[in-house]
Design an enzyme around this catalytic site. Structure first.
Site, PDB file in Angstrom:
ATOM      1  CE  LYS A  90      -3.890   1.822   0.808  1.00 54.62           C
ATOM      2  NZ  LYS A  90      -3.758   2.139  -0.462  1.00 54.62           N
ATOM      3  CE  LYS A 126       4.503   7.626  -2.409  1.00 56.98           C
ATOM      4  NZ  LYS A 126       3.868   8.131  -1.220  1.00 56.98           N
ATOM      5  N   GLY A 165      -2.967   8.069  -3.775  1.00 58.03           N
ATOM      6  CA  GLY A 165      -2.392   9.380  -4.459  1.00 58.03           C
ATOM      7  C   GLY A 165      -1.290  10.093  -3.766  1.00 58.03           C
ATOM      8  CG  ASP A 166       2.978  11.203  -2.920  1.00 64.61           C
ATOM      9  OD1 ASP A 166       3.231  10.912  -1.742  1.00 64.61           O
ATOM     10  OD2 ASP A 166       3.846  12.005  -3.481  1.00 64.61           O
ATOM     11  CB  THR A 209      -2.360  13.385   4.887  1.00 63.75           C
ATOM     12  OG1 THR A 209      -2.824  12.161   4.184  1.00 63.75           O
ATOM     13  CG2 THR A 209      -0.921  13.432   5.246  1.00 63.75           C
ATOM     14  CB  SER A 376      -5.686   4.348   2.230  1.00 59.34           C
ATOM     15  OG  SER A 376      -5.593   5.564   1.451  1.00 59.34           O
TER      16      SER A 376
HETATM   17  P1  NDP Z   1       0.024  17.717  -3.989  1.00 56.39           P
HETATM   18  O1  NDP Z   1       0.499  17.814  -5.228  1.00 56.39           O
HETATM   19  O2  NDP Z   1      -1.412  17.899  -3.625  1.00 56.39           O
HETATM   20  O3  NDP Z   1       0.697  19.287  -3.292  1.00 56.39           O
HETATM   21  C1  NDP Z   1       2.120  19.481  -3.054  1.00 56.39           C
HETATM   22  C2  NDP Z   1       2.338  20.926  -2.660  1.00 56.39           C
HETATM   23  O4  NDP Z   1       3.625  21.214  -2.467  1.00 56.39           O
HETATM   24  C3  NDP Z   1       1.801  21.763  -4.028  1.00 56.39           C
HETATM   25  O5  NDP Z   1       1.471  22.966  -3.391  1.00 56.39           O
HETATM   26  C4  NDP Z   1       3.332  22.141  -4.564  1.00 56.39           C
HETATM   27  O6  NDP Z   1       3.233  23.333  -5.448  1.00 56.39           O
HETATM   28  C5  NDP Z   1       4.343  22.110  -3.438  1.00 56.39           C
HETATM   29  N1  NDP Z   1       5.508  21.873  -3.630  1.00 56.39           N
HETATM   30  C6  NDP Z   1       5.997  20.880  -4.125  1.00 56.39           C
HETATM   31  N2  NDP Z   1       7.274  20.853  -4.491  1.00 56.39           N
HETATM   32  C7  NDP Z   1       7.764  21.931  -3.826  1.00 56.39           C
HETATM   33  C8  NDP Z   1       8.892  22.637  -3.730  1.00 56.39           C
HETATM   34  N3  NDP Z   1       9.740  22.095  -4.169  1.00 56.39           N
HETATM   35  N4  NDP Z   1       8.810  23.862  -3.019  1.00 56.39           N
HETATM   36  C9  NDP Z   1       7.692  24.353  -2.537  1.00 56.39           C
HETATM   37  N5  NDP Z   1       6.555  23.857  -2.765  1.00 56.39           N
HETATM   38  C10 NDP Z   1       6.582  23.001  -3.335  1.00 56.39           C
HETATM   39  O7  NDP Z   1       0.772  16.846  -3.031  1.00 56.39           O
HETATM   40  P2  NDP Z   1       0.386  16.166  -1.504  1.00 56.39           P
HETATM   41  O8  NDP Z   1      -0.176  17.324  -0.673  1.00 56.39           O
HETATM   42  O9  NDP Z   1      -0.410  15.012  -1.663  1.00 56.39           O
HETATM   43  O10 NDP Z   1       1.913  15.940  -0.961  1.00 56.39           O
HETATM   44  C11 NDP Z   1       2.712  16.714  -0.238  1.00 56.39           C
HETATM   45  C12 NDP Z   1       3.544  15.962   0.724  1.00 56.39           C
HETATM   46  O11 NDP Z   1       2.962  14.833   1.668  1.00 56.39           O
HETATM   47  C13 NDP Z   1       4.631  14.784  -0.170  1.00 56.39           C
HETATM   48  O12 NDP Z   1       5.642  14.700   0.346  1.00 56.39           O
HETATM   49  C14 NDP Z   1       3.823  13.614  -0.140  1.00 56.39           C
HETATM   50  O13 NDP Z   1       4.408  12.310  -0.299  1.00 56.39           O
HETATM   51  C15 NDP Z   1       3.267  13.716   1.475  1.00 56.39           C
HETATM   52  N6  NDP Z   1       2.265  12.892   1.617  1.00 56.39           N
HETATM   53  C16 NDP Z   1       1.030  12.695   1.007  1.00 56.39           C
HETATM   54  C17 NDP Z   1      -0.085  12.069   1.431  1.00 56.39           C
HETATM   55  C18 NDP Z   1      -1.369  12.083   0.850  1.00 56.39           C
HETATM   56  O14 NDP Z   1      -2.242  11.436   1.313  1.00 56.39           O
HETATM   57  N7  NDP Z   1      -1.591  12.907  -0.289  1.00 56.39           N
HETATM   58  C19 NDP Z   1       0.082  11.203   2.546  1.00 56.39           C
HETATM   59  C20 NDP Z   1       1.081  11.383   3.446  1.00 56.39           C
HETATM   60  C21 NDP Z   1       2.234  11.998   2.842  1.00 56.39           C
HETATM   61  P3  NDP Z   1       3.217  23.436  -6.893  1.00 56.39           P
HETATM   62  O15 NDP Z   1       1.738  23.249  -7.167  1.00 56.39           O
HETATM   63  O16 NDP Z   1       3.891  24.624  -7.304  1.00 56.39           O
HETATM   64  O17 NDP Z   1       4.023  22.130  -7.593  1.00 56.39           O
END
Ligand code: NDP
Length: 444
Positions: A90, A126, A165-166, A209, A376
């Site tokens: 997962k 992943k 998702g991620d 999350t 999930s």
């Molecule tokens: P999203 O794609 O929904 O959002 C990512 C956000 O981070 C966007 O606002 C993006 O901006 C920004 N971002 C990406 N790269 C950078 C950077 N280098 N500097 C500044 N901002 C940045 O992703 P998620 O919210 O789903 O995921 C965010 C984090 O949380 C990841 O590390 C993911 O692995 C982790 N995570 C996610 C889970 C989930 O359920 N979705 C569960 C557990 C962990 P822009 O739009 O400009 O790209």
């Protein structure tokens, strides 16, 4: 040389071009030394550490798709089925131009530990692609998702591997992926999580999350006798994790004054208006600079540097290694007392060490962001029951889940004489469960 150091050296020799993966392994292995020392004979006999750093399976596949102008593109994609000792694989799916094997292996490795902390029967995996969804039309995203699933559908399933998702993969992408999976398999089942709530998704998954991170922050505050109410908070990112972390922490009484995207950050002294943020980011898929254009008094600053804004609580929710040592020093210098990670591995190793030496309350992502995968797991349970739980039921279970994780993490740290070191507690607690299962199942 200790068993831990032997395997760290072996991993570095085998995968010298995978810096993010090696960083994640090193961070975890530094914490689990006492457990390994206490069980060295049985772990060596079963090659537990060697197997722990080796994915059980990696699928690599090209994704060939056509854009709206009929130009054909080929992206690279992977699915990593890392460890199935405690349950079927997962873990999320990431679509981002920076995706490569090292990043997916680090994320898969983290999922093994994170899923173990949930206490649910979930192994770690992943996947993702170097496809960049920014600026693509809905139809282009749909064609990409369909081509991705054409290659992957044989290798996933409700009892085998359940992607969710991620970064770059939200409800829209999961919908397209699920539609194609269903067409190819003739099966309406729980192979994907994060589905729309009218076709098998769980209420509360979108928020899980971020809400879980806020609940974890609350647990950390309570444990040290501090109030959350009124605390100035900065949340990085403005995606699904960031938005709902900001929403819930404000509901719990804190004030979020800054958020960012990869272009820049906004500061809103009055506290971020989440509905405006959702409209800009979720509905319009626009840049965060729009927020300052719409909300009087809000200020947009292009580029990096959100950590320069003074805060007491900092929740990094964007991406890996977004916080350097210098940024960590600035946070501490400005009076930040708590940092909990919504993103996976958002701090560089030196930044983590600095925060820990500074006595800041620090919770690693494998514990603090485990709310998403927990829900999930709840989605799979609801699908198996052919039932829907109410939002309130899911949210109450999520809250209990985060308290359960906090208590186990804090308890493991204490058991090993590292009270308050939640990084050590999380790694120890997660590793013990997986290692015990691996030993019990023999050399599979
Ligand atoms: P999203 O794609 O929904 O959002 C990512 C956000 O981070 C966007 O606002 C993006 O901006 C920004 N971002 C990406 N790269 C950078 C950077 N280098 N500097 C500044 N901002 C940045 O992703 P998620 O919210 O789903 O995921 C965010 C984090 O949380 C990841 O590390 C993911 O692995 C982790 N995570 C996610 C889970 C989930 O359920 N979705 C569960 C557990 C962990 P822009 O739009 O400009 O790209």
């Amino acid at each position: 040389m200790s068993y831990v150091d032997e395997v760290l050296e072996m991993a570095a020799q085998r995968d010298p071009n995978e810096p993010e993966f090696l960083q994640a392994v090193k961070e975890a292995f530094e914490s689990i030394r006492p457990v390994v020392d206490a069980n060295e004979k049985v772990y060596r006999e079963n090659a537990i550490l060697e197997r722990f750093v080796e994915p059980e399976r990696i699928y690599t596949f090209p994704v060939t798709w056509e854009d709206d102008a009929h130009k054909v593109h080929v992206n690279r994609a992977w699915r990593i089925q890392f460890n199935s000792a405690i349950g079927s694989y997962k873990g999320g799916t990431r679509f981002h131009k920076t995706v490569n094997l090292s990043i997916l292996k680090f994320l898969g490795f983290e999922m093994v530990l994170k899923n173990s902390l949930t206490g649910l029967p979930l192994g770690g995996g992943k996947g993702g692609s170097d496809f960049d969804p920014h600026g693509k039309s809905d139809r282009e995203v749909m064609r990409f998702c369909q081509a991705y699933m054409n290659a992957l559908y044989r290798y996933i399933g409700p009892e085998m591997d359940c992607p969710s998702g991620d970064i770059g993969v939200g409800g829209r992408e999961i919908g397209y992926l699920f539609g194609q999976y269903k067409k190819l398999t003739s099966s309406f089942d729980a192979a994907l999580c994060g589905k729309g709530v009218n076709f098998g998704g769980s209420l509360g998954r979108t928020e899980a999350t971020g809400y879980g991170l806020a609940y974890m922050t609350d647990e950390m505050c309570k444990a040290c006798g501090k109030e959350l109410t009124g605390r100035t908070t900065v949340v990085t990112g403005s995606g699904s994790v960031a938005i709902y972390a900001a929403q819930k922490i404000q509901q719990l009484g804190a004030k979020v004054v800054a958020m960012c995207d990869s272009n820049g950050y906004i500061y809103d002294e009055k506290g971020i208006d989440i509905e405006v943020m959702r409209q800009i980011k979720e509905t319009e898929r626009a840049r965060i600079s729009e927020y300052a254009a719409r909300v009087p008094g809000a200020v947009y600053t292009p580029g990096k540097g959100i950590w320069n804004i003074k805060c007491e609580i900092f929740l990094p929710c964007a991406t890996q290694n977004e916080i350097s040592l210098d940024a960590a020093k600035t946070l501490v210098g400005n009076g930040c007392f708590l940092l909990a990670e919504g993103a996976n591995m958002p701090l560089e190793p030196e930044a983590v060490r600095y925060l820990q030496n500074s006595g800041i309350l620090y919770m690693p992502g494998k514990a603090a962001s485990a709310g998403g995968v927990s829900v999930s797991g709840f989605e799979q349970a609801q699908n198996a029951q052919r039932m829907y739980w109410t939002f309130e039921e899911v949210d109450a279970k999520l809250q209990r889940q985060m308290a359960f994780i906090f208590n186990n993490v804090a308890g493991a740290a204490k058991r090993y004489g590292k009270e308050g070191n939640y990084l050590a507690g999380a790694n120890i607690c997660a590793f013990e469960r997986v290692a015990q299962a691996m030993v019990a199942q023999g050399l599979y």
